[in-house]
Design an enzyme around this catalytic site. Structure first.
Site, PDB file in Angstrom:
ATOM      1  N   GLY A 194      72.911   9.694  53.890  1.00  0.00           N
ATOM      2  CA  GLY A 194      71.900   8.932  52.968  1.00  0.00           C
ATOM      3  C   GLY A 194      71.213   8.037  53.969  1.00  0.00           C
ATOM      4  O   GLY A 194      70.164   8.065  53.884  1.00  0.00           O
TER       5      GLY A 194
ATOM      6  N   LYS B   2      68.066  20.097  46.268  1.00  0.00           N
ATOM      7  CA  LYS B   2      67.155  19.681  45.363  1.00  0.00           C
ATOM      8  C   LYS B   2      65.677  19.247  46.420  1.00  0.00           C
ATOM      9  O   LYS B   2      66.030  18.737  47.140  1.00  0.00           O
ATOM     10  CB  LYS B   2      67.326  18.717  44.185  1.00  0.00           C
ATOM     11  CG  LYS B   2      68.301  19.287  43.311  1.00  0.00           C
ATOM     12  CD  LYS B   2      68.499  18.192  42.298  1.00  0.00           C
ATOM     13  CE  LYS B   2      69.357  18.803  40.980  1.00  0.00           C
ATOM     14  NZ  LYS B   2      70.186  17.701  40.339  1.00  0.00           N
TER      15      LYS B   2
ATOM     16  N   GLY C 177      75.989  14.598  55.912  1.00  0.00           N
ATOM     17  CA  GLY C 177      77.346  15.423  56.008  1.00  0.00           C
ATOM     18  C   GLY C 177      77.485  16.595  55.535  1.00  0.00           C
ATOM     19  O   GLY C 177      78.334  17.241  56.603  1.00  0.00           O
TER      20      GLY C 177
ATOM     21  N   ARG D 183      84.002   9.823  61.891  1.00  0.00           N
ATOM     22  CA  ARG D 183      83.502   8.375  61.641  1.00  0.00           C
ATOM     23  C   ARG D 183      84.581   7.205  62.536  1.00  0.00           C
ATOM     24  O   ARG D 183      83.882   6.212  62.734  1.00  0.00           O
ATOM     25  CB  ARG D 183      83.577   8.059  60.243  1.00  0.00           C
ATOM     26  CG  ARG D 183      82.269   8.731  59.593  1.00  0.00           C
ATOM     27  CD  ARG D 183      81.926   8.597  58.225  1.00  0.00           C
ATOM     28  NE  ARG D 183      80.745   8.979  57.780  1.00  0.00           N
ATOM     29  CZ  ARG D 183      80.069   9.019  56.560  1.00  0.00           C
ATOM     30  NH1 ARG D 183      80.861   8.634  55.477  1.00  0.00           N
ATOM     31  NH2 ARG D 183      78.908   9.363  56.332  1.00  0.00           N
TER      32      ARG D 183
HETATM   33  P1  AMP Z   1      72.034  18.037  49.251  1.00  0.00           P
HETATM   34  O1  AMP Z   1      73.193  17.294  48.895  1.00  0.00           O
HETATM   35  O2  AMP Z   1      70.625  18.017  48.481  1.00  0.00           O
HETATM   36  O3  AMP Z   1      71.785  18.054  50.798  1.00  0.00           O
HETATM   37  O4  AMP Z   1      72.586  19.583  49.104  1.00  0.00           O
HETATM   38  C1  AMP Z   1      73.672  20.245  49.593  1.00  0.00           C
HETATM   39  C2  AMP Z   1      74.103  21.195  48.564  1.00  0.00           C
HETATM   40  O5  AMP Z   1      72.921  22.238  48.495  1.00  0.00           O
HETATM   41  C3  AMP Z   1      75.384  22.008  49.140  1.00  0.00           C
HETATM   42  O6  AMP Z   1      76.595  21.673  48.473  1.00  0.00           O
HETATM   43  C4  AMP Z   1      74.901  23.526  48.941  1.00  0.00           C
HETATM   44  O7  AMP Z   1      75.764  24.401  48.136  1.00  0.00           O
HETATM   45  C5  AMP Z   1      73.754  23.350  47.723  1.00  0.00           C
HETATM   46  N1  AMP Z   1      72.950  24.564  47.968  1.00  0.00           N
HETATM   47  C6  AMP Z   1      72.160  25.033  48.961  1.00  0.00           C
HETATM   48  N2  AMP Z   1      71.478  25.965  48.714  1.00  0.00           N
HETATM   49  C7  AMP Z   1      71.563  26.379  47.450  1.00  0.00           C
HETATM   50  C8  AMP Z   1      70.972  27.350  46.477  1.00  0.00           C
HETATM   51  N3  AMP Z   1      70.288  28.273  47.152  1.00  0.00           N
HETATM   52  N4  AMP Z   1      71.336  27.401  45.475  1.00  0.00           N
HETATM   53  C9  AMP Z   1      72.290  26.158  45.063  1.00  0.00           C
HETATM   54  N5  AMP Z   1      72.848  25.254  45.667  1.00  0.00           N
HETATM   55  C10 AMP Z   1      72.473  25.281  46.940  1.00  0.00           C
END
Ligand code: AMP
Length: 397
Positions: free
Chosen positions: A378, A202, A355, A35
């Site tokens: 974001g 999620k 990120g 960055r």
């Molecule tokens: P996000 O911030 O929504 O982009 O999510 C990123 C996070 O999703 C990372 O820290 C991953 O460890 C988590 N992640 C990815 N796949 C899984 C899974 N199958 N179960 C739990 N966490 C997950």
């Protein structure tokens, strides 16, 4: 979008809002300075034009209005000095708009730089406070926003400050315009086939982005924790895997909409499953239909990786946001690393946003093979959602 090339800045005092929110280790050393490097073209352009340059950034989330050493930008000042290799002064202010910043600003010569302390040491920053924005604006004749990663936030240094300058005295920096133009062009007029790869924890965080992408892409690959909500919505047993039961209807709607629009929708066909969320646990490779009760899927499996490579094979444009599994643990990082390799190997224009996703590409050694790695997680997601970023809106008004 007007960039600083479109306005006269020669010899003027220029305030540049940067995004220096870089990761540090437990000893305070910067572990990834992308960055900071990304901000250099704008800063160098201003140095070449003999400007007095005031740089400002937030750093993480200190308690508003309170100074804390661990959130200081001092390490950033040091790294900037190393990267810029300048003979001019690079002052580090002890405060944001206080006496030290004022005193140092007053003695600047053309080509000098002053880095203000973490903007969030002042409560007015996150409150988008007008009085605080006026104090920031008083440092300069020109306002430049180059903080793409912070542009989705209506904060004083992003939004309220821009109201203090008319259109001939404010502009986007080069990083900002590169980010926005990349996403803008790809989303408006992509070379097809256009494929979105969406992962992460999620569905809720990416629901709007997924919905908007469906109108634009030819194929969608969904991986990561969010895949289980879609699988459960199709009636599969998903054991203890991450799931959002309240979004089952939305997941079904997305799959239905994809079907109606002729968008090919792909979910993982197998997973690396484990009885607990731990690096030291036993693992099994199971088809999506056979996740054992009480086990959880923590990464996409080898069959999914092969399937996704086939799906990506004919891509001309790929947007990737979100890891395929819990990539922070080596045992569950393969699906994400393989996804990075597959994307990097295509002949497509490839855009990596977020990120975590940029981190995966870096761990996989694929950053140089990607067309563009966004510095803003974001903010890039908001662009994909089709939302107008407050930072851009403020520059246009
Ligand atoms: P996000 O911030 O929504 O982009 O999510 C990123 C996070 O999703 C990372 O820290 C991953 O460890 C988590 N992640 C990815 N796949 C899984 C899974 N199958 N179960 C739990 N966490 C997950």
């Amino acid at each position: 979008m007007r960039t600083l090339k479109d306005i006269n800045i020669d010899g003027k005092r220029v305030f540049i809002r940067c995004d220096f929110n870089v990761p540090k280790d437990e000893f305070g050393n910067i572990t990834d300075d992308r960055r900071i490097r990304a901000a250099l073209p704008t800063i160098r352009y201003c140095i070449d034009r003999d400007c007095k340059i005031i740089l400002a950034s937030h750093y993480e989330r200190p308690e508003p209005g309170k100074y804390e050493e661990k959130y200081s930008l001092k390490a950033v000042a040091k790294r900037l000095h190393t990267l810029l290799k300048i003979k001019n002064e690079l002052y580090m202010a002890e405060d944001v708009v206080g006496p030290d910043a004022q005193e140092k600003a007053a003695k600047m010569q053309g080509g000098d730089i002053l880095l203000l302390e973490n903007l969030r040491f002042e409560a007015g920053e996150t409150d988008n406070d007008e009085a605080f924005a006026k104090k920031l604006a008083a440092f300069a004749d020109i306002y430049v926003n180059d903080a793409f990663g912070a542009c989705h936030r209506k904060h004083a240094s992003i939004y309220a400050i821009a109201q203090q300058f008319d259109k001939d005295h404010k502009a986007a920096g080069f990083l900002m315009s590169k980010e926005v133009n990349f996403f803008g062009k790809v989303l408006e007029d992509p070379v097809r086939p256009f494929i979105a790869v969406v992962g992460g924890s999620k569905v809720s965080g990416k629901l709007q982005a997924l919905t908007n992408l469906l109108n634009k892409v030819d194929k969608v690959i969904v991986g990561g924790g969010m895949a289980f909500t879609f699988l459960k919505a199709q009636g599969y047993e998903i054991g203890n895997s991450l799931v959002e039961d309240d979004l089952m209807d939305e997941a079904r709607d997305i799959m239905e909409k994809a079907h109606d629009l002729g968008v090919k929708f792909y979910l993982p066909v197998d997973f690396v499953v484990a009885p607990e969320f731990s690096e030291n646990t036993a693992v099994k490779y199971m088809p999506s239909q056979e996740i054992p009760l009480n086990w959880m899927g923590l990464d996409t499996g080898p069959a999914s990786s092969r399937l996704f490579r086939e799906v990506l094979n004919d891509a001309q444009t790929i947007i990737w946001n979100g890891p395929m599994g819990v990539y922070e643990m080596d045992k569950f990082s393969k699906g994400s690393i393989m996804m990075s390799h597959h994307i990097a190997e295509t002949h497509a224009t490839t855009i990596v946003g977020g990120g975590d996703t940029a981190d995966v590409a870096a761990r996989a050694g694929d950053v140089d093979e990607m067309t563009f790695v966004s510095t803003g997680g974001g903010a890039s997601l908001k662009l994909i959602e089709g939302v107008k970023l407050p930072g851009l809106e403020a520059l246009e008004n």
